[in-house]
Design an enzyme around this catalytic site. Structure first.
Site, PDB file in Angstrom:
ATOM      1  N   HIS A 267       1.254  -1.462  -0.211  1.00 41.46           N
ATOM      2  CA  HIS A 267       0.107  -0.274  -0.028  1.00 41.46           C
ATOM      3  C   HIS A 267       0.998   0.927  -0.155  1.00 41.46           C
ATOM      4  O   HIS A 267       0.001   2.354  -0.282  1.00 41.46           O
ATOM      5  CB  HIS A 267      -1.165  -0.348   1.043  1.00 41.46           C
ATOM      6  CG  HIS A 267      -0.009   0.602   2.312  1.00 41.46           C
ATOM      7  ND1 HIS A 267      -1.197   0.781   3.620  1.00 41.46           N
ATOM      8  CD2 HIS A 267       0.834   0.511   3.189  1.00 41.46           C
ATOM      9  CE1 HIS A 267      -0.881   0.681   4.295  1.00 41.46           C
ATOM     10  NE2 HIS A 267       0.893   0.435   5.026  1.00 41.46           N
ATOM     11  N   ASP A 268       2.174   1.251   0.320  1.00 38.18           N
ATOM     12  CA  ASP A 268       2.661   2.402   0.112  1.00 38.18           C
ATOM     13  C   ASP A 268       3.872   3.083  -1.214  1.00 38.18           C
ATOM     14  O   ASP A 268       4.365   3.465  -1.274  1.00 38.18           O
ATOM     15  CB  ASP A 268       4.213   2.213   1.137  1.00 38.18           C
ATOM     16  CG  ASP A 268       4.175   1.789   2.673  1.00 38.18           C
ATOM     17  OD1 ASP A 268       2.855   2.525   2.776  1.00 38.18           O
ATOM     18  OD2 ASP A 268       5.162   1.270   3.343  1.00 38.18           O
ATOM     19  N   GLU A 296      -2.717  -6.785   3.565  1.00 42.39           N
ATOM     20  CA  GLU A 296      -3.454  -5.578   3.257  1.00 42.39           C
ATOM     21  C   GLU A 296      -4.964  -5.066   2.899  1.00 42.39           C
ATOM     22  O   GLU A 296      -5.752  -5.950   3.084  1.00 42.39           O
ATOM     23  CB  GLU A 296      -3.251  -4.949   2.129  1.00 42.39           C
ATOM     24  CG  GLU A 296      -1.604  -5.197   1.712  1.00 42.39           C
ATOM     25  CD  GLU A 296      -0.519  -3.886   2.065  1.00 42.39           C
ATOM     26  OE1 GLU A 296      -1.825  -3.114   2.685  1.00 42.39           O
ATOM     27  OE2 GLU A 296       0.174  -3.694   1.442  1.00 42.39           O
ATOM     28  N   GLU A 327      -4.553   2.468  -0.850  1.00 41.70           N
ATOM     29  CA  GLU A 327      -5.446   1.432  -0.490  1.00 41.70           C
ATOM     30  C   GLU A 327      -6.383   0.741  -1.897  1.00 41.70           C
ATOM     31  O   GLU A 327      -6.378   1.583  -2.586  1.00 41.70           O
ATOM     32  CB  GLU A 327      -6.236   1.792   0.270  1.00 41.70           C
ATOM     33  CG  GLU A 327      -5.590   1.927   1.852  1.00 41.70           C
ATOM     34  CD  GLU A 327      -4.181   1.028   2.395  1.00 41.70           C
ATOM     35  OE1 GLU A 327      -4.184  -0.185   1.618  1.00 41.70           O
ATOM     36  OE2 GLU A 327      -3.557   1.623   2.858  1.00 41.70           O
TER      37      GLU A 327
END
Length: 362
Positions: A267-268, A296, A327
């Site tokens: 998600h980064d 996640e 996300e």
């Protein structure tokens, strides 16, 4: 317009005003929460083993002259938000209101080594360093770019490297959430690890100092663990039984294993970078029986699940704090995995904010 319709319209208009006021001042709720964590209110109550008075809470605060009126007003809001309880005791000789813990405030304990806690995350996310980028959300919508960089002149990883105090604050926050999520993973995904053959290898990709994979191996000693992260990160990692530390770059290559474990890594990053990471995992997995375990958030924009709205907030957090992170919904995860060479996957719900996404190369 008939009178009844006018009344309905007026009520709807008033409710609309109410909602704007609530959202406008929602920051006050998080500041009150942070205040309670900094004052260790939950720990003070917990140390007594029963609900206590405001004066008893004040006596436990690390200050020679706490402002009891200020504390009372903070507690009043937090009671309203069901973070704490308040009640009049039955005993005739005690007429003061007493305050107790709830299922929510138990997550704010800082002095308990046995209970999972989100206190460190509250202190990190509500600190001015991490709040400042939110003020650049409009700029990001207008012109793109990274909100954290606009606020601080560099990306979050560089800021952490140059600022030991922030690095500690941020790492403590990440560590506490990692512990909470890992407990949920180990309780809800027992068979997923237990089904691995004896001597199988699991690599924690971006595993930091190795706490997560160490807990996996501890719970399932028939598997071997590799903690994989940047060389300067694993150089400081403690030794764990059954775990080896390997330094490297996940954007270049990833150690071969039967299972790759990625917890709050993807998600980064943007879709393109995620596909690169996942393709590197694909190359390092066996054609048969290999899999990746992704932990996640799976967004539910129209959903009514416990964490549905929190997921949408976390998605904005990715804009505030990362460069291209986001996300993703079920459809977005499916597309991402297929493009990276994982045509089959399933989503497993766990008692935590994220879910488990188990994906296979065939």
């Amino acid at each position: 317009m008939p009178k009844q319709e006018e009344l309905i319209e007026e009520e709807g208009t008033l409710q609309g005003q109410v909602e704007i006021w609530k959202i406008m001042f929602s920051f006050a709720e998080s500041m009150a929460l942070k205040c309670a964590v900094e004052l260790r209110v939950a720990d003070i109550i917990n140390s007594h083993g029963h609900p206590i008075t405001l004066q008893e809470i004040a006596a436990g605060i690390d200050s020679p002259s706490p402002d009891v009126d200020c504390l009372a007003r903070v507690m009043r809001l937090l009671v309203r938000k069901r973070i704490f309880t308040s009640s009049q005791p039955i005993a005739d000789d005690i007429k003061e209101t007493v305050y107790g813990l709830t299922n929510s405030s138990k997550w704010l304990l800082r002095d308990s080594s046995t209970s999972p806690s989100l206190a460190a995350m509250v202190l990190a996310e509500d600190h001015p360093w991490l709040m400042a980028p939110w003020h650049y959300l409009t700029k990001c919508a207008q012109e793109g770019g990274v909100a954290f960089t606009k606020a601080h002149g560099c990306q979050i990883w560089d800021f952490a490297a140059a600022n030991p105090e922030f690095n500690h604050l941020f790492n403590e926050g990440m560590a506490c959430t990692s512990k909470v999520v890992l407990e949920a993973v180990l309780s809800a995904y027992r068979e997923g690890f237990a089904g691995m053959g004896s001597g199988s290898v699991v690599v924690d990709v971006g595993g930091g100092t190795g706490m997560a994979v160490a807990e996996i191996v501890k719970s399932h000693p028939h598997v071997k663990g590799i903690n994989f992260d940047l060389p300067h990160v694993v150089d400081t990692a403690p030794q764990y039984t059954g775990v080896s530390h390997v330094g490297g770059d996940m954007f270049v290559s990833i150690p071969k294993a039967d299972v790759h474990f990625l917890k709050w890594v993807l998600h980064d990053w943007s879709n393109e970078i995620c596909i690169n990471i996942l393709k590197n995992c694909r190359k390092a997995l066996p054609e048969k029986n290999g899999k990746i375990i992704i932990v996640e958030v799976v967004l539910e924009p129209e959903g009514k699940g416990l964490f549905a709205e929190t997921g949408l907030v976390l998605d904005l957090l990715m804009i505030a704090h990362t460069s291209g992170g986001k996300e993703r919904t079920k459809i977005e995860w499916k597309k991402l995995l297929e493009e990276a060479g994982f045509p089959s996957h399933k989503i497993i719900q766990i008692p935590a904010l994220p879910s488990i996404i188990e994906a296979y190369p065939e």
